[in-house]
Design a protein around this motif. Structure first.
Motif, PDB file in Angstrom:
ATOM      1  N   GLU A  48     -23.030 -19.533 -39.915  1.00  0.00           N
ATOM      2  CA  GLU A  48     -24.702 -19.658 -39.489  1.00  0.00           C
ATOM      3  C   GLU A  48     -24.629 -20.946 -38.487  1.00  0.00           C
ATOM      4  O   GLU A  48     -25.548 -21.599 -37.158  1.00  0.00           O
ATOM      5  CB  GLU A  48     -25.779 -19.878 -40.210  1.00  0.00           C
ATOM      6  N   TRP A  49     -24.931 -22.232 -39.433  1.00  0.00           N
ATOM      7  CA  TRP A  49     -24.581 -23.676 -39.181  1.00  0.00           C
ATOM      8  C   TRP A  49     -22.935 -23.780 -37.696  1.00  0.00           C
ATOM      9  O   TRP A  49     -23.353 -24.393 -36.227  1.00  0.00           O
ATOM     10  CB  TRP A  49     -23.543 -24.830 -40.270  1.00  0.00           C
ATOM     11  N   MET A  50     -21.852 -22.909 -37.846  1.00  0.00           N
ATOM     12  CA  MET A  50     -20.652 -22.859 -37.022  1.00  0.00           C
ATOM     13  C   MET A  50     -21.961 -22.312 -35.595  1.00  0.00           C
ATOM     14  O   MET A  50     -21.290 -22.531 -34.209  1.00  0.00           O
ATOM     15  CB  MET A  50     -20.026 -21.818 -36.581  1.00  0.00           C
ATOM     16  N   GLU A  51     -22.529 -21.131 -35.622  1.00  0.00           N
ATOM     17  CA  GLU A  51     -23.473 -20.948 -34.494  1.00  0.00           C
ATOM     18  C   GLU A  51     -24.308 -21.613 -34.111  1.00  0.00           C
ATOM     19  O   GLU A  51     -25.091 -20.967 -33.158  1.00  0.00           O
ATOM     20  CB  GLU A  51     -23.528 -19.498 -34.652  1.00  0.00           C
ATOM     21  N   GLY A  52     -24.420 -22.513 -34.339  1.00  0.00           N
ATOM     22  CA  GLY A  52     -25.717 -23.379 -33.799  1.00  0.00           C
ATOM     23  C   GLY A  52     -27.059 -23.197 -34.138  1.00  0.00           C
ATOM     24  O   GLY A  52     -27.887 -23.476 -33.696  1.00  0.00           O
ATOM     25  N   LYS A  53     -27.574 -22.639 -35.556  1.00  0.00           N
ATOM     26  CA  LYS A  53     -28.682 -21.586 -35.607  1.00  0.00           C
ATOM     27  C   LYS A  53     -29.562 -22.773 -37.006  1.00  0.00           C
ATOM     28  O   LYS A  53     -28.374 -23.256 -37.309  1.00  0.00           O
ATOM     29  CB  LYS A  53     -28.785 -20.333 -36.752  1.00  0.00           C
ATOM     30  N   ALA A  54     -31.245 -22.861 -36.845  1.00  0.00           N
ATOM     31  CA  ALA A  54     -31.285 -24.015 -37.970  1.00  0.00           C
ATOM     32  C   ALA A  54     -31.326 -23.208 -39.122  1.00  0.00           C
ATOM     33  O   ALA A  54     -31.631 -22.132 -39.676  1.00  0.00           O
ATOM     34  CB  ALA A  54     -32.582 -24.069 -37.139  1.00  0.00           C
TER      35      ALA A  54
END
Length: 106
Positions: A90-96
């Motif tokens: 999720e971090w790699m996807e740019g999600k908070a």
């Protein structure tokens, strides 16, 4: 017999040769059981060599991934290793991420 055969291992290494950055999430099979660790260990060591040579930025995440990299003896030789699995993706996807957002609040 292996989860991933020698031809597949060679193809993966070739893809690593062509890459500037590797994002790794998950081992290449049942690395906990012999002889199925061969592909994961061989590719992990190859990625570590390329990283050490300055030819690859290697980013890995997830509990099984970290365990596999430790089994191969190369976790410290990659550019960045995260124990987070789903959160890593999720971090790699740019999600908070809730834990990170709390730290950003004043």
């Amino acid at each position: 017999m292996h989860d991933v055969g020698s031809q597949s291992i060679d193809r993966i290494k070739g893809a690593i040769d062509d890459a500037a950055t590797l994002v790794w999430n998950g081992p290449l099979g049942a690395f906990e059981l012999s002889p199925f660790e061969k592909a994961t260990v061989e590719v992990a060591r190859y990625a570590a060599e390329r990283t050490r040579a300055g030819k690859l930025i290697s980013i890995a995440g997830g509990g099984d991934t970290v365990a596999a990299l430790n089994a191969a003896g190369v976790a410290e030789r990659l550019t960045y290793v995260s124990t987070a699995g789903g959160a890593f993706l999720e971090w790699m996807e740019g999600k908070a991420l809730p834990g990170v957002e709390v730290l950003r609040q004043k």
